[in-house]
Design a protein around this motif. Structure first.
Motif, mmCIF file in Angstrom:
data_model
loop_
_atom_site.group_PDB
_atom_site.id
_atom_site.type_symbol
_atom_site.label_atom_id
_atom_site.label_comp_id
_atom_site.label_asym_id
_atom_site.label_seq_id
_atom_site.Cartn_x
_atom_site.Cartn_y
_atom_site.Cartn_z
ATOM 1 N N PRO A 270 0.823 -1.214 0.000
ATOM 2 C CA PRO A 270 0.000 0.000 0.000
ATOM 3 C C PRO A 270 0.855 1.262 0.000
ATOM 4 C CG PRO A 270 -0.827 -1.588 1.607
ATOM 5 C CD PRO A 270 0.490 -2.107 1.134
ATOM 6 N N LEU A 271 0.285 2.336 -0.522
ATOM 7 C CA LEU A 271 0.957 3.629 -0.538
ATOM 8 C C LEU A 271 0.683 4.359 0.778
ATOM 9 C CD1 LEU A 271 -0.080 4.754 -4.144
ATOM 10 C CD2 LEU A 271 1.948 3.456 -3.458
ATOM 11 N N SER A 272 1.685 5.067 1.272
ATOM 12 C CA SER A 272 1.491 5.804 2.523
ATOM 13 C C SER A 272 2.479 6.964 2.590
ATOM 14 C CB SER A 272 1.688 4.891 3.738
ATOM 15 O OG SER A 272 3.024 4.413 3.802
ATOM 16 N N GLY A 273 2.103 7.980 3.355
ATOM 17 C CA GLY A 273 2.997 9.114 3.558
ATOM 18 C C GLY A 273 2.257 10.424 3.573
ATOM 19 N N SER A 274 3.013 11.493 3.797
ATOM 20 C CA SER A 274 2.494 12.850 3.799
ATOM 21 C C SER A 274 3.425 13.702 2.942
ATOM 22 C CB SER A 274 2.438 13.397 5.228
ATOM 23 O OG SER A 274 2.016 14.738 5.246
ATOM 24 N N LEU A 275 2.879 14.501 2.043
ATOM 25 C CA LEU A 275 3.725 15.246 1.108
ATOM 26 C C LEU A 275 3.060 16.552 0.712
ATOM 27 C CD1 LEU A 275 2.110 14.702 -1.746
ATOM 28 C CD2 LEU A 275 3.283 12.512 -1.633
ATOM 29 N N SER B 116 -2.841 19.105 -9.338
ATOM 30 C CA SER B 116 -1.722 18.185 -9.140
ATOM 31 C C SER B 116 -2.007 17.221 -7.997
ATOM 32 C CB SER B 116 -0.435 18.974 -8.855
ATOM 33 O OG SER B 116 -0.073 19.768 -9.968
ATOM 34 N N ALA B 117 -2.594 17.740 -6.920
ATOM 35 C CA ALA B 117 -2.948 16.872 -5.795
ATOM 36 C C ALA B 117 -3.906 15.773 -6.224
ATOM 37 C CB ALA B 117 -3.577 17.716 -4.683
ATOM 38 N N ALA B 118 -4.696 16.042 -7.260
ATOM 39 C CA ALA B 118 -5.694 15.071 -7.723
ATOM 40 C C ALA B 118 -5.085 13.707 -8.024
ATOM 41 C CB ALA B 118 -6.392 15.616 -8.967
ATOM 42 N N PHE B 119 -3.891 13.695 -8.626
ATOM 43 C CA PHE B 119 -3.276 12.426 -9.026
ATOM 44 C C PHE B 119 -2.803 11.636 -7.797
ATOM 45 C CE2 PHE B 119 -2.745 15.466 -12.484
ATOM 46 C CZ PHE B 119 -3.387 14.783 -13.500
ATOM 47 N N ILE B 120 -2.263 12.332 -6.817
ATOM 48 C CA ILE B 120 -1.809 11.672 -5.586
ATOM 49 C C ILE B 120 -3.004 11.110 -4.830
ATOM 50 C CG2 ILE B 120 -0.506 11.969 -3.461
ATOM 51 C CD1 ILE B 120 1.184 12.502 -5.939
ATOM 52 N N LEU B 121 -4.039 11.901 -4.683
ATOM 53 C CA LEU B 121 -5.221 11.465 -3.940
ATOM 54 C C LEU B 121 -5.924 10.314 -4.664
ATOM 55 C CD1 LEU B 121 -6.539 15.018 -3.008
ATOM 56 C CD2 LEU B 121 -5.372 13.407 -1.489
ATOM 57 N N ALA B 122 -5.994 10.400 -6.000
ATOM 58 C CA ALA B 122 -6.665 9.343 -6.764
ATOM 59 C C ALA B 122 -5.971 8.002 -6.585
ATOM 60 C CB ALA B 122 -6.723 9.727 -8.234
ATOM 61 N N LEU C 158 8.112 12.170 -6.397
ATOM 62 C CA LEU C 158 7.144 12.330 -5.312
ATOM 63 C C LEU C 158 6.272 11.087 -5.178
ATOM 64 C CD1 LEU C 158 6.687 14.675 -3.366
ATOM 65 C CD2 LEU C 158 4.818 15.455 -4.828
ATOM 66 N N MET C 159 5.862 10.502 -6.300
ATOM 67 C CA MET C 159 5.079 9.265 -6.244
ATOM 68 C C MET C 159 5.884 8.143 -5.593
ATOM 69 S SD MET C 159 1.969 9.596 -7.527
ATOM 70 C CE MET C 159 1.349 8.190 -8.416
ATOM 71 N N ASN C 160 7.148 8.088 -5.911
ATOM 72 C CA ASN C 160 7.988 7.035 -5.317
ATOM 73 C C ASN C 160 8.190 7.252 -3.818
ATOM 74 O OD1 ASN C 160 8.231 5.587 -7.668
ATOM 75 N ND2 ASN C 160 10.161 6.520 -8.281
ATOM 76 N N SER C 161 8.081 8.499 -3.364
ATOM 77 C CA SER C 161 8.244 8.773 -1.929
ATOM 78 C C SER C 161 7.118 8.167 -1.086
ATOM 79 C CB SER C 161 8.330 10.273 -1.685
ATOM 80 O OG SER C 161 7.056 10.893 -1.776
ATOM 81 N N ILE C 162 5.965 7.850 -1.729
ATOM 82 C CA ILE C 162 4.869 7.205 -1.009
ATOM 83 C C ILE C 162 4.769 5.715 -1.359
ATOM 84 C CG2 ILE C 162 3.553 9.318 -0.669
ATOM 85 C CD1 ILE C 162 1.779 8.506 -3.049
#
Length: 450
Positions: free
Chosen positions: A21-26, A252-258, A440-444
């Protein structure tokens, strides 16, 4: 600092589902719409403006170069930190060379309003994608300023503009909802004596109105029947430098949240996201689908509402998105379509004619993205209907991004939520709006090839 721009080489990518699973705060980069306007309005003001959180993507750097060419002194002082020494409304100069706007339709259209209302000749061009996008929608209303336009057939770039130093104030009713056209007319009105008036039948993002007030202009906004508005600007204001804090870009946040909503077991927070109510249609639509989205730490920064958003993966169902919501989420439909493909049941997105004239024909490109990866989708008039799979998307297809950054990022989100790997033909254009997206995607925990 002069920015050198080199056309990126093609960067293909094969996207696999993450192993965990993906996790983190950015934090995501600064809002693109506000970043463009920050540079333009600071250049038109007298004094020194300090900008914090500026998006340093290719599109915005083109705007910085254009405003330098028009006489402003613009300096990068650190990551996201820029200083603009403005030259005032009457201090712009004729550019010595062609203004290359790259891939940015926002920059080209807004700048047209400035150039049309100043007494010199300028020429704008852009990359292959931008040269194919329509400019008549701004040329037509701006012609009433007395400016003369010369373009390729169909109003396409390159575009030569002979501006009028003493333009009359305009009164214009938008035929379709467009914040870019509205902003171009208002920017032309800055240099006109009297009141410029714009009627919009559907309210569009109001960053221009907010920022004009921030720099000292007098702007009135009055309601018009059925959700529309009338915006009135008093011309020839004395714009005075004011510092700006650019919030995180909700698009931009849309892609992370999706992706956090789609990858099972994931939970991700995005800090400092702009929550302007005319930009948050995606978040409303996701919540209607049953998405676990929590907004916290709400505040106001630089005249714009801001907050932190946490997305937690869970079951989703189809949604019917009304056409009246389109202006508040026009850039997010491709990624929402990917979410809808994962949901149970049918989703219908109404009134998407504006998607046909974005960086690509985003409507047909989104349909192709879904169909190539095993999702049933159809277009009825200007509506898109997505038949959700009720679970992981089949995947396994090749996505042709058509030089469109948002399609590339949507394809990556799809690949992370699909059963089979998704191939993306080119991710180079992501940097126009979201530099550092893959990092940034890899950071989560996305595990994308660097």
């Amino acid at each position: 600092m002069k920015t050198d721009h080199v056309q990126s080489s093609v960067r293909a990518l094969t996207v696999h589902a993450p192993r965990a699973p993906l996790s983190g705060s950015l934090q995501v980069p600064g809002d693109k719409s506000i970043s463009h306007r920050s540079l333009m309005f600071a250049a038109l003001a007298r004094g020194t403006t300090h900008i914090t959180g500026l998006l340093e993507g290719e599109d915005v750097l083109r705007t910085a170069d254009a405003m330098r060419a028009l006489g402003a002194d613009i300096t990068r002082t650190g990551t996201g930190n820029w200083t603009v020494q403005g030259c005032g409304l009457d201090g712009l100069r004729e550019p010595a060379d062609v203004l290359d706007m790259g891939n940015s339709g926002t920059a080209a259209r807004l700048l047209s309003g400035i150039l049309a209302s100043h007494g010199f000749t300028s020429v704008m061009t852009g990359d292959a994608s931008l040269r194919g996008r329509p400019m008549k929608r701004v040329m037509d209303p701006l012609a009433a300023t007395g400016a003369v336009f010369l373009s390729r057939q169909g109003g396409r770039l390159p575009l030569a503009i002979q501006g009028n130093a003493n333009p009359p104030p305009l009164s214009y009713r938008l035929p379709v909802a467009s914040a870019q056209v509205k902003s171009a007319v208002l920017l032309a009105g800055l240099n006109a004596v009297g009141e410029t008036r714009v009627e919009e039948p559907v309210a569009t993002r109001d960053h221009t109105e907010n920022m004009l007030r921030h720099f000292g202009a007098t702007v009135r906004v009055e309601p018009m029947g059925a959700g529309g508005r009338v915006i009135t600007l008093q011309g020839r204001p004395e714009l005075v430098a004011r510092d700006i804090v650019v919030p995180g870009d909700p698009s931009s946040a849309a892609f992370i949240l999706a992706v956090a909503l789609l990858v099972p077991g994931s939970k991700v927070s995005v800090r400092g996201v702009g929550l302007n109510p005319l930009r948050t249609g995606l978040f409303t639509s996701l919540k209607e689908m049953g998405a676990d989205l929590v907004i916290s730490n709400e505040r106001v920064e630089g005249g714009e509402p801001v907050g932190d958003i946490t997305a937690t993966a869970g079951a989703l169902h189809g949604v019917d998105v009304p056409a009246t919501r389109a202006p508040s989420m026009i850039d997010e439909y491709p990624v929402l379509a990917v979410v809808a493909a994962h949901a149970a049941g049918q989703s219908r997105f109404r009134g998407l004619e504006e998607l046909r004239v974005k960086e690509s024909d985003r409507l047909s490109a989104t349909v192709a993205l879904l169909e190539a990866n095993g999702v049933k989708v159809e277009v009825v008039g200007d509506d898109m209907i997505v038949h959700g799979t009720g679970g992981a998307i089949p995947g396994g297809g090749l996505v042709q991004t058509r030089m469109d950054h948002r399609l590339a990022m949507s394809a990556i989100v799809m690949g992370l939520a699909a059963r089979k790997p998704v191939c993306v033909d080119d991710t180079a254009f992501i940097d126009t709006s979201f530099p550092g997206f893959i990092t940034l995607m890899n950071s989560i925990g996305a595990g994308l090839p660097a």
